[in-house]
Design an enzyme around this catalytic site. Sequence first.
Site, short mmCIF file in Angstrom:
data_model
loop_
_atom_site.label_atom_id
_atom_site.label_comp_id
_atom_site.label_asym_id
_atom_site.label_seq_id
_atom_site.Cartn_x
_atom_site.Cartn_y
_atom_site.Cartn_z
N THR A 8 0.81 -1.22 0.00
CA THR A 8 0.00 0.00 0.00
C THR A 8 0.84 1.27 0.00
OG1 THR A 8 -0.11 -0.09 2.41
CG2 THR A 8 -1.92 -1.11 1.20
N CYS A 9 2.16 1.13 0.01
CA CYS A 9 3.07 2.27 0.07
C CYS A 9 3.37 2.77 -1.35
CB CYS A 9 4.36 1.83 0.77
SG CYS A 9 5.68 3.05 0.72
N ASP A 10 3.09 4.04 -1.59
CA ASP A 10 3.32 4.63 -2.91
C ASP A 10 4.80 4.57 -3.31
OD1 ASP A 10 0.66 5.20 -3.32
OD2 ASP A 10 0.82 7.26 -2.57
#
Length: 103
Positions: A8-10
């Site tokens: 979920t980390c850009d």
Amino acid sequence: MFIYGLKTCDTCRKAIKAIPEATFMDVRKDGVPAEMLEKAFEVFGDKLANRSSTTWRQLDEAARARPVLELISEHPSLMKRPLIVDGDRMWLGWAKDVQADFL
């Protein structure tokens, strides 16, 4: 080559897109092998902990005083990410200097 991070980390997504041949390991789901964490700690020291993260801000002072490896083992999202490992070489984060090695 492995990329340890959060799906979920850009920032992790950018690294995955730039290094498609790397195997992605989600630190929450898959964890990080203890020996890999120890090796990363030898290389990066306390920088391995993301002190600007929500997880860090939620910890009380007593928890923050504990050893970094212990904290990351209990709270994998506390690790600065991505951690990119290729054999004996390691990179932490996705800053311009790290990107230059891959792009």
